[in-house]
Design an enzyme around this catalytic site. Sequence first.
Site, PDB file in Angstrom:
ATOM      1  N   GLY A   1       0.819  -1.215   0.000  1.00 51.06           N
ATOM      2  CA  GLY A   1       0.000   0.000   0.000  1.00 51.06           C
ATOM      3  C   GLY A   1       0.845   1.254   0.000  1.00 51.06           C
ATOM      4  O   GLY A   1       1.943   1.287   0.557  1.00 51.06           O
TER       5      GLY A   1
ATOM      6  N   ASP B   1      -0.178   1.212   9.540  1.00 48.14           N
ATOM      7  CA  ASP B   1      -0.497   0.445  10.741  1.00 48.14           C
ATOM      8  C   ASP B   1       0.631   0.502  11.773  1.00 48.14           C
ATOM      9  O   ASP B   1       0.432   0.165  12.938  1.00 48.14           O
ATOM     10  CB  ASP B   1      -0.730  -1.029  10.389  1.00 48.14           C
ATOM     11  CG  ASP B   1      -1.969  -1.246   9.540  1.00 48.14           C
ATOM     12  OD1 ASP B   1      -2.717  -0.281   9.323  1.00 48.14           O
ATOM     13  OD2 ASP B   1      -2.180  -2.386   9.090  1.00 48.14           O
TER      14      ASP B   1
ATOM     15  N   GLY C   1      -5.700  -1.092  10.331  1.00 49.86           N
ATOM     16  CA  GLY C   1      -5.201  -1.909  11.408  1.00 49.86           C
ATOM     17  C   GLY C   1      -5.657  -3.348  11.315  1.00 49.86           C
ATOM     18  O   GLY C   1      -6.627  -3.738  11.944  1.00 49.86           O
ATOM     19  N   ARG C   2      -4.978  -4.152  10.482  1.00 49.45           N
ATOM     20  CA  ARG C   2      -5.373  -5.559  10.290  1.00 49.45           C
ATOM     21  C   ARG C   2      -5.099  -6.379  11.549  1.00 49.45           C
ATOM     22  O   ARG C   2      -5.985  -7.044  12.083  1.00 49.45           O
ATOM     23  CB  ARG C   2      -4.610  -6.163   9.105  1.00 49.45           C
ATOM     24  CG  ARG C   2      -4.911  -7.652   8.876  1.00 49.45           C
ATOM     25  CD  ARG C   2      -4.109  -8.206   7.721  1.00 49.45           C
ATOM     26  NE  ARG C   2      -4.507  -7.631   6.454  1.00 49.45           N
ATOM     27  CZ  ARG C   2      -5.493  -8.112   5.682  1.00 49.45           C
ATOM     28  NH1 ARG C   2      -6.180  -9.182   6.068  1.00 49.45           N
ATOM     29  NH2 ARG C   2      -5.781  -7.539   4.537  1.00 49.45           N
TER      30      ARG C   2
ATOM     31  N   GLU D   1      -9.886  -1.744  11.671  1.00 52.14           N
ATOM     32  CA  GLU D   1     -10.494  -2.637  10.680  1.00 52.14           C
ATOM     33  C   GLU D   1     -10.295  -4.120  11.014  1.00 52.14           C
ATOM     34  O   GLU D   1     -11.021  -4.983  10.524  1.00 52.14           O
ATOM     35  CB  GLU D   1      -9.936  -2.344   9.281  1.00 52.14           C
ATOM     36  CG  GLU D   1      -8.448  -2.606   9.141  1.00 52.14           C
ATOM     37  CD  GLU D   1      -7.893  -2.235   7.774  1.00 52.14           C
ATOM     38  OE1 GLU D   1      -8.691  -1.827   6.907  1.00 52.14           O
ATOM     39  OE2 GLU D   1      -6.662  -2.343   7.583  1.00 52.14           O
TER      40      GLU D   1
ATOM     41  N   LEU E   1      -8.628   8.102   2.551  1.00 52.09           N
ATOM     42  CA  LEU E   1      -8.415   9.493   2.959  1.00 52.09           C
ATOM     43  C   LEU E   1      -7.172   9.612   3.832  1.00 52.09           C
ATOM     44  O   LEU E   1      -6.508  10.650   3.838  1.00 52.09           O
ATOM     45  CB  LEU E   1      -9.637  10.015   3.724  1.00 52.09           C
ATOM     46  CG  LEU E   1     -10.905  10.232   2.894  1.00 52.09           C
ATOM     47  CD1 LEU E   1     -12.074  10.551   3.810  1.00 52.09           C
ATOM     48  CD2 LEU E   1     -10.699  11.357   1.884  1.00 52.09           C
TER      49      LEU E   1
ATOM     50  N   ARG F   1      -4.458   7.882   3.443  1.00 52.13           N
ATOM     51  CA  ARG F   1      -3.279   7.758   2.575  1.00 52.13           C
ATOM     52  C   ARG F   1      -3.091   8.968   1.669  1.00 52.13           C
ATOM     53  O   ARG F   1      -1.999   9.212   1.174  1.00 52.13           O
ATOM     54  CB  ARG F   1      -3.421   6.531   1.669  1.00 52.13           C
ATOM     55  CG  ARG F   1      -3.496   5.192   2.345  1.00 52.13           C
ATOM     56  CD  ARG F   1      -3.426   4.082   1.300  1.00 52.13           C
ATOM     57  NE  ARG F   1      -3.646   2.763   1.854  1.00 52.13           N
ATOM     58  CZ  ARG F   1      -2.716   2.029   2.449  1.00 52.13           C
ATOM     59  NH1 ARG F   1      -1.505   2.526   2.615  1.00 52.13           N
ATOM     60  NH2 ARG F   1      -3.001   0.818   2.899  1.00 52.13           N
TER      61      ARG F   1
END
Length: 384
Positions: A10, A157, A200-201, A253, A302, A304
């Site tokens: 990303g 993250d 936030g995985r 998330e 938004l 990023r």
Amino acid sequence: MHLGILTGGGDVPGLNAAIKAVTEQAAARGWSVTGLRRGWAGPLNIDPDNPETVNDWTLALTPDVVRDVDRAGGTFLHTSRTKPSATAVKDLPQHLRGKFAGEAEDKKVDCTDHVLRVLEHLKLDVLVAIGGDDTLSYASRLHAEGAPTMCIPKTMDNDVFGTDYCIGFSTCVNRGVELITRLRSPADSHERVMVVEMFGRYSGESALITGYLAGVDRILIAEVPFDSDKVARLLAEDRARNPQHYAVIVVSEGAHFEGGSIVESGPADAYGHRKLGGIGQDVGEVIKRHGINVMNQNLAYLLRAGMPDAMDLMVGRNFGTMAVQLLDEGKRGLMMAIEDGRYTTQPADISTKGRRLVDVDMFYDPDQYRARIKRVEGLPMFLK
């Protein structure tokens, strides 16, 4: 010396600052730099026997080329989530398809030998890889197989193992605080609960620090499963106590209900990750069942978008500068890092050794679903 540089995974604000620093520092030493386009898709798509592919997938970098790139967010070299060691046959460039003729289209194959051949063909002495743990883990593999690399961590993250800070985190938090503050207006006007979903995985740090600084009522992080009915009751109490009759909750998330799992959708990417998003909507539905109107907002891209803040400009530039300085000293196979507020290094494969998560005992109240900093004295500026 001839350096290669790429950005994978990303995009985050601050990548261009790191690219610029590497290029300028290399040029000052009389070295050359080649940018590989679109992350690991660059070397995968280059055919050493076809010069046109080299032109399509690389860019010669000079101080003039990178002069103003740090004024914009993202990465001007572009990026992808390509994983050369696990690429589906159907996604291979044409010049590699013949090697795997007869294999199932969905079978994932390892093209690392091809990537090594390409790096040798380009006559790269060292490859600088900028990315999260997926991008950097593959870079460390290349180093182990004889292609020297240097690694620069980035991710909003802030969860790359081995460093307290990754490029993109400060901008994420700054932008998150600003957007949440703006979202208070409609929540206030309509007397609702505002549910804000953030990145936030596996790590809830970006949501936790953003919520802490924005002064929200509750925060749900990836590390702690939550009781949805309890969260709804707490928010109802928060809303009732507020003279303006609204409340705000921030949701990582990767957060999930007690006994449930992370909300994902779509097919897995090359690194085995499915698209995250939707837990905020699910939390909103639970709150509605308690008779409270809800607004949902996923901040997503938004966070990023746009240029980096001063912190990510500084860290991006300093990581890039440090990488070249260490190369000049003859060092290889390292990841740039920050530990206790100081610049340092770790072995390139450190990102494969663990997962960086929120210290729940130190920074979070799992009973009240709020930030709780046990003790500030002695902590680095950005906490840990």
